[in-house]
Design a protein around this motif. Structure first.
Motif, mmCIF file in Angstrom:
data_model
loop_
_atom_site.group_PDB
_atom_site.id
_atom_site.type_symbol
_atom_site.label_atom_id
_atom_site.label_comp_id
_atom_site.label_asym_id
_atom_site.label_seq_id
_atom_site.Cartn_x
_atom_site.Cartn_y
_atom_site.Cartn_z
ATOM 1 N N ALA A 186 29.194 -6.183 17.835
ATOM 2 C CA ALA A 186 30.385 -7.293 17.905
ATOM 3 C C ALA A 186 31.542 -6.455 18.672
ATOM 4 O O ALA A 186 31.776 -5.256 18.573
ATOM 5 C CB ALA A 186 30.910 -7.557 16.274
ATOM 6 N N GLU A 187 32.472 -7.367 19.086
ATOM 7 C CA GLU A 187 33.629 -6.724 19.885
ATOM 8 C C GLU A 187 34.439 -6.054 18.992
ATOM 9 O O GLU A 187 34.950 -5.048 19.063
ATOM 10 C CB GLU A 187 34.179 -8.050 20.631
ATOM 11 N N GLU A 188 34.799 -6.499 17.595
ATOM 12 C CA GLU A 188 35.484 -5.987 16.579
ATOM 13 C C GLU A 188 34.915 -4.560 16.311
ATOM 14 O O GLU A 188 35.753 -3.438 16.076
ATOM 15 C CB GLU A 188 35.568 -6.872 15.476
ATOM 16 N N GLU A 189 33.622 -4.484 16.459
ATOM 17 C CA GLU A 189 32.916 -3.023 16.210
ATOM 18 C C GLU A 189 33.419 -1.965 17.123
ATOM 19 O O GLU A 189 33.725 -0.957 17.178
ATOM 20 C CB GLU A 189 31.419 -3.479 16.093
ATOM 21 N N VAL A 190 33.379 -2.550 18.446
ATOM 22 C CA VAL A 190 33.567 -1.509 19.698
ATOM 23 C C VAL A 190 34.934 -1.318 19.618
ATOM 24 O O VAL A 190 35.556 -0.204 19.676
ATOM 25 C CB VAL A 190 33.393 -2.506 20.875
ATOM 26 N N THR A 191 35.979 -2.362 19.331
ATOM 27 C CA THR A 191 37.452 -2.090 19.190
ATOM 28 C C THR A 191 37.768 -1.040 18.124
ATOM 29 O O THR A 191 38.515 -0.164 18.343
ATOM 30 C CB THR A 191 38.194 -3.410 18.950
ATOM 31 N N LEU A 192 37.101 -1.069 16.978
ATOM 32 C CA LEU A 192 37.173 0.088 15.886
ATOM 33 C C LEU A 192 36.836 1.250 16.358
ATOM 34 O O LEU A 192 37.349 2.439 16.096
ATOM 35 C CB LEU A 192 36.551 -0.537 14.641
ATOM 36 N N PHE A 193 35.866 1.321 17.246
ATOM 37 C CA PHE A 193 35.313 2.827 17.730
ATOM 38 C C PHE A 193 36.425 3.362 18.557
ATOM 39 O O PHE A 193 36.568 4.431 18.364
ATOM 40 C CB PHE A 193 34.092 2.493 18.541
ATOM 41 N N THR A 194 36.945 2.491 19.413
ATOM 42 C CA THR A 194 37.791 2.837 20.336
ATOM 43 C C THR A 194 39.088 3.520 19.418
ATOM 44 O O THR A 194 39.760 4.236 19.868
ATOM 45 C CB THR A 194 38.389 1.606 21.209
ATOM 46 N N ALA A 195 39.640 2.476 18.644
ATOM 47 C CA ALA A 195 40.871 2.762 17.860
ATOM 48 C C ALA A 195 40.583 4.172 17.003
ATOM 49 O O ALA A 195 41.636 5.112 17.103
ATOM 50 C CB ALA A 195 41.067 1.663 17.013
ATOM 51 N N LEU A 196 39.738 4.593 16.487
ATOM 52 C CA LEU A 196 39.227 5.669 15.548
ATOM 53 C C LEU A 196 39.395 6.833 16.481
ATOM 54 O O LEU A 196 39.718 7.804 16.407
ATOM 55 C CB LEU A 196 37.939 5.640 14.753
ATOM 56 N N GLU A 197 38.550 6.737 17.782
ATOM 57 C CA GLU A 197 38.665 7.719 18.651
ATOM 58 C C GLU A 197 40.004 8.036 19.117
ATOM 59 O O GLU A 197 40.368 9.239 19.537
ATOM 60 C CB GLU A 197 37.565 7.353 19.796
ATOM 61 N N ASP A 198 40.794 7.107 19.644
ATOM 62 C CA ASP A 198 42.233 7.184 20.234
ATOM 63 C C ASP A 198 43.166 7.881 19.298
ATOM 64 O O ASP A 198 43.891 8.578 19.431
ATOM 65 C CB ASP A 198 42.613 6.005 20.676
ATOM 66 N N ALA A 199 42.670 7.503 17.853
ATOM 67 C CA ALA A 199 43.533 8.162 16.727
ATOM 68 C C ALA A 199 43.374 9.604 16.673
ATOM 69 O O ALA A 199 44.324 10.311 16.032
ATOM 70 C CB ALA A 199 43.455 7.256 15.639
ATOM 71 N N LYS A 200 42.067 10.151 16.764
ATOM 72 C CA LYS A 200 41.662 11.355 16.555
ATOM 73 C C LYS A 200 42.709 12.366 16.938
ATOM 74 O O LYS A 200 43.168 13.185 16.164
ATOM 75 C CB LYS A 200 40.510 11.554 16.948
ATOM 76 N N THR A 201 42.988 12.572 18.154
ATOM 77 C CA THR A 201 43.832 13.597 18.609
ATOM 78 C C THR A 201 45.038 13.489 18.241
ATOM 79 O O THR A 201 45.801 14.711 17.558
ATOM 80 C CB THR A 201 43.722 13.579 20.192
#
Length: 692
Positions: free
Chosen positions: A610-625
Motif C-alpha cells: 500500500a502507498e501508506e505502507e511505503v510512506t511510513l517506511f520513508t517517514a521512519l527512515e527520514d526520522a532516524k538520523t
C-alpha cells in the motif's frame, strides 16, 4: 433560633497552645451539636491568654423529632427471633404493627425519638468536650478529677434570642456555668454579666481585653512599625513571634527600648536571636547600617508612667542576657583567630550516631567527598575540602551551644575572623541549605560541593546501617536531605551522575552496606523526585517512562527528558502518537507470543503493497538520523517532537493496512515495520508506561 456563647476562663494558657485549643473547642462543639440534631448558621472561635471563647449563630431551639420504621420477622416466626427484635427496638410486643408483605404477615416497629431542647443538648456536649479536651499537656488541681491546661475558674454558657438570654444549666467538677466573665486581670478586675456575643466582646474591650487574636496582632504590628518609623528605623518582621506575643497579652501596649551601646557591635543575628528566644522582643534595625539598635516589647497593661518602669526592667534583664552573648562572642572570636581546627578536634568527642562514629569522623568523610565531586561542579577541590573541614567547627563554639539555630551563620563569622577565603566562609553558612522546599539554594560552587557532600554522607551513612525512612517515620530527616540534593542539582543545572558517588560514599561509611544499597538509595531519590515533579505538574507515569531509560541517575538529564515528554504529550500529535505506539506494540507483542519469534529486523520497503505502507517506511527512515542526533545532544524536546511528527503516517498506515495479511511474507514485513515504530519511539522514553 438562639445564639450560643461559651467561654472557658482559666489561668494563663501557653501561647503555643491557644490557637489549636480554640479550633478544637469549635470543631468538637459543632460536631457534637450536629450529631445530636442541632444545626447552626455559623461559628467562630477566639482565644486570649486566659480564655477560650466560642460563638455559634442560628442554633436550632430543639432537635427534630425522629421517626424510624424497622422491618421485623414474620408474625409466625419463633419467639426468640421476635424477642430479639423487640430488644433491639426497645418496644413491647403490643407496640408492634402487623403488615402484609410478599412473604406474609410481618412485624414492623415504629420508633419515635422526640426532640430535645437546645439547653439540654448543649450542656451534654459541652461537658463531654471539657472533660475530654485534647490538651497536649494538662493538670489536675484541688480535690477534683477534671484535667485542664491550667486551673479552670469559670464557665460562661448562655443561649440568647430576641426574648433575652438564658444560662445553660451545667456543672463540671463543681464549676457551675453562668453568664459572667472577667475583664483584664489588673486594669479591670471583677466579674461582669453579659447577654450575648456582641455585648460580651464590647464589655471585654471596655475592660481592656481584645478578644480577637488577629486584632491584637494587628494592633501590635501597627504600633510597633509606627514607633520605629518615627525614629527612621524598621521592625524586623517575624510572624511567628508576632503570633506568640499576641497570645501573651490581652491588652497589648507596645514599648520601644534602647540596646546598650556596648552591645551594638554584636552580629545582628545574635542580638535578634537572643532577644527573641529569651525575652520575646522584636528587633528594630537601622536600614542605613543594617545594625539592630533598639527593641520592641509588648506589655499587658497601661501604666501611669507610660511604661517607663517596665522598659527599665526589661533593659536591665536584656543587658544581662546580652552580656552573656557578648562574652560568648568575644571568647569565640579569640579561638577562631587562632584556628578553627581547635573546635573541629573537639568534635571527635561528639557522637554523630553510635553506628556512624563521631562528628569528626563524619567531617573527614564529607571533606573527602567534597574534594571528589568539586571538579564536576566547577569548584576548586582544595577549597571545597578546606571548607568541609571547618564548616561544622562552630558546633563547638559557645555561641552555637547557647543558640543552636545560629549554626552555620556563626561559622561564617568565625571563618571571616580566621581570615579564611571568602568561598570557605560562605560555605560554612550555606552548606546546610536548602532546608526545605522553599529555602534558598546555594549557587557558589564551593558551597554547593560541601552542601552536597554533607547531605550525601548523611544519606549513604544511614543506608549503610539500614536505617531508612519507613512509612511516615523519618527520624533523621532523610527525605529532606534527598530533596535538598535534588534541588541543589536542578536549580544549579548540574550534570552529576549519582551512582558512582553513592558507591564511593557507601564505601567510606563504617556500616556494612549490601550490594543493593546504591540501587535502593537511587530508587529512594526517584521517589522523592516524583513528589518534587508532581508539584510542578508532571505526571507520575511520564516520570516512570523516563526513569526506565539509561542514565536515570543523572537527575538533570532525567528532569529534562520528563519535561520534554510532558510538553509533547500535551499536544494532539503527542497524545495520538502514544495511542498509535500502543496499538503497534500490542499487535507486535501478540504476534511474537503466538509465533515464538522476535520481529526485530528485516523490514523491507520492496515488500510494501500500500502507498501508506511505503510512506511510513520513508517517514521512519527520514526520522532516524534527526532523532539520533537530537538524543546525542540531549535535545529531548527536538527528539520527541520529531517522533511525534510520525503520528500522521502511522495513523494513515493503520487506517489503510491490515497487518496480519494472508501472505506470510507481507505479514512478517509489516510486523517488522511495527518493530521499527516501537524501536523509534522507545528511543525517547518508555511509552509503554504512559497511562491511558
Amino acid at each position: 433560633m438562639p445564639d450560643l456563647l461559651i467561654e472557658l476562663f482559666s489561668e494563663e494558657i501557653p501561647a503555643r497552645m491557644q490557637a489549636r485549643a480554640a479550633e478544637d473547642l469549635k470543631s468538637r462543639m459543632t460536631n457534637g451539636l450536629v450529631e445530636a440534631g442541632l444545626t447552626y448558621a455559623g461559628a467562630a472561635a477566639f482565644h486570649t491568654p486566659r480564655r477560650l471563647a466560642l460563638a455559634i449563630d442560628g442554633l436550632l431551639g430543639e432537635s427534630p423529632t425522629l421517626r424510624e420504621e424497622r422491618k421485623g420477622p414474620r408474625v409466625d416466626a419463633p419467639d426468640k427471633a421476635i424477642e430479639g427484635f423487640l430488644r433491639g427496638a426497645g418496644l413491647t410486643r403490643d407496640q408492634l404493627e402487623e403488615r402484609d408483605d410478599k412473604k406474609g404477615r410481618v412485624f414492623y416497629a415504629v420508633i419515635e425519638k422526640p426532640g430535645r431542647p437546645a439547653p439540654t443538648i448543649v450542656a451534654e456536649v459541652l461537658e463531654d468536650v471539657i472533660r475530654n479536651f485534647p490538651w497536649p499537656k494538662s493538670m489536675r488541681w484541688g480535690a477534683g478529677s477534671l484535667r485542664w491546661v491550667r486551673p479552670l475558674h469559670s464557665i460562661l454558657c448562655i443561649l440568647s434570642d430576641e426574648a433575652g438570654a438564658e444560662v445553660v444549666p451545667l456543672e463540671v467538677d463543681g464549676i457551675i456555668a453562668g453568664n459572667t466573665t472577667e475583664g483584664h486581670r489588673f486594669m479591670a478586675p471583677g466579674r461582669i454579666s453579659v447577654t450575648g456575643f456582641d455585648d460580651y466582646a464590647a464589655q471585654l474591650k471596655r475592660r481592656f481585653v481584645l478578644l480577637d487574636p488577629a486584632e491584637r496582632a494587628d494592633a501590635i504590628w501597627q504600633d510597633a512599625t509606627n514607633q520605629a518609623f518615627a525614629q527612621g528605623l524598621d521592625v524586623v518582621e517575624d510572624r511567628g513571634l508576632l503570633a506568640e506575643v499576641a497570645g501573651l497579652v490581652e491588652w497589648p501596649v507596645v514599648l520601644m527600648g534602647e540596646i546598650g551601646a556596648d552591645f551594638l557591635a554584636l552580629p545582628p543575628e545574635v542580638l535578634q536571636t537572643s532577644m527573641k528566644e529569651h525575652q520575646k522582643f522584636f528587633s528594630v534595625r537601622n536600614p542605613k547600617t543594617g545594625r539592630i539598635e533598639r527593641f520592641i516589647t509588648v506589655a499587658n497593661r497601661e501604666t501611669r508612667d507610660h511604661g517607663a518602669t517596665i522598659l527599665a526592667g526589661n533593659q536591665k534583664v536584656l543587658a544581662a542576657r546580652l552580656s552573656d552573648a557578648r562574652f560568648f562572642w568575644e571568647n569565640d572570636l579569640r579561638v577562631a583567630k587562632t584556628g578553627m581546627e581547635v573546635w573541629t578536634e573537639q568534635l571527635s568527642n561528639v557522637t554523630f550516631h553510635n553506628k556512624l562514629g563521631s562528628q569528626a569522623a563524619r567531617i573527614d568523610r564529607i571533606a573527602a567527598l567534597a574534594r571528589d565531586i568539586a571538579p564536576q561542579l566547577g569548584a576548586d577541590a582544595a577549597l571545597a575540602e578546606q571548607a568541609a573541614r571547618v564548616a561544622k567547627a562552630d558546633l563547638s563554639s559557645e555561641m552555637v551551644y547557647e543558640f543552636p539555630e545560629l549554626q552555620g551563620l556563626m561559622g561564617r563569622y568565625y571563618a571571616q575572623a580566621a581570615e579564611l577565603p571568602p568561598q570557605v566562609a560562605a560555605a560554612c553558612q550555606e552548606h546546610y541549605s536548602p532546608l526545605g522546599p522553599s529555602d534558598s539554594v546555594p549557587s557558589a560552587p564551593v558551597s554547593i560541593a560541601v552542601a552536597l557532600a554533607d547531605k550525601l554522607d548523611t544519606l549513604t551513612g544511614f543506608w549503610a546501617i539500614d536505617e531508612k525512612p519507613t512509612g511516615s517515620k523519618d527520624p533523621f530527616a532523610l527525605r529532606r536531605a534527598a530533596l535538598g540534593v535534588i534541588r541543589l542539582v536542578l536549580v544549579n543545572g548540574l550534570r552529576l551522575p549519582l551512582q558512582p558517588i553513592f558507591a564511593s560514599a557507601l564505601a567510606a561509611q563504617p556500616g556494612t552496606a549490601g550490594q543493593g544499597a546504591a540501587e535502593d538509595l537511587l530508587s529512594f531519590f526517584h521517589d522523592r523526585l516524583k513528589v518534587h515533579l508532581r508539584d510542578e505538574g508532571i505526571r507520575h507515569d511520564v516520570i516512570d517512562a523516563c526513569l526506565a531509560m539509561p542514565g536515570n541517575d543523572d537527575l538533570l538529564q532525567l528532569v529534562n527528558r520528563a519535561t520534554a515528554l510532558s510538553d509533547v504529550l500535551k499536544t494532539d500529535d503527542g497524545e495520538n502518537l502514544v495511542q498509535a505506539f500502543k496499538r503497534a506494540n500490542n499487535i507486535l507483542a501478540q504476534a511474537e507470543e503466538k509465533d515464538g519469534v522476535a520481529y526485530e529486523f528485516g523490514a523491507d520497503p520492496k515488500f510494501a503493497e500500500a502507498e501508506e505502507e511505503v510512506t511510513l517506511f520513508t517517514a521512519l527512515e527520514d526520522a532516524k538520523t534527526p532523532v539520533a542526533k537530537a538524543l546525542e545532544t540531549e535535545d529531548f524536546a527536538g527528539a520527541m517532537n520529531r517522533v511525534a511528527a510520525l503520528r500522521a503516517p502511522i495513523d494513515a498506515f493503520f487506517e489503510a493496512v491490515q497487518v496480519n495479511a494472508q501472505n506470510e511474507i507481507v505479514r512478517r514485513n509489516r510486523l517488522n515495520l511495527l518493530s521499527m515504530i516501537r524501536t523509534t519511539c522507545l528511543q525517547v522514553a518508555d511509552l509503554t508506561r504512559i497511562e491511558g
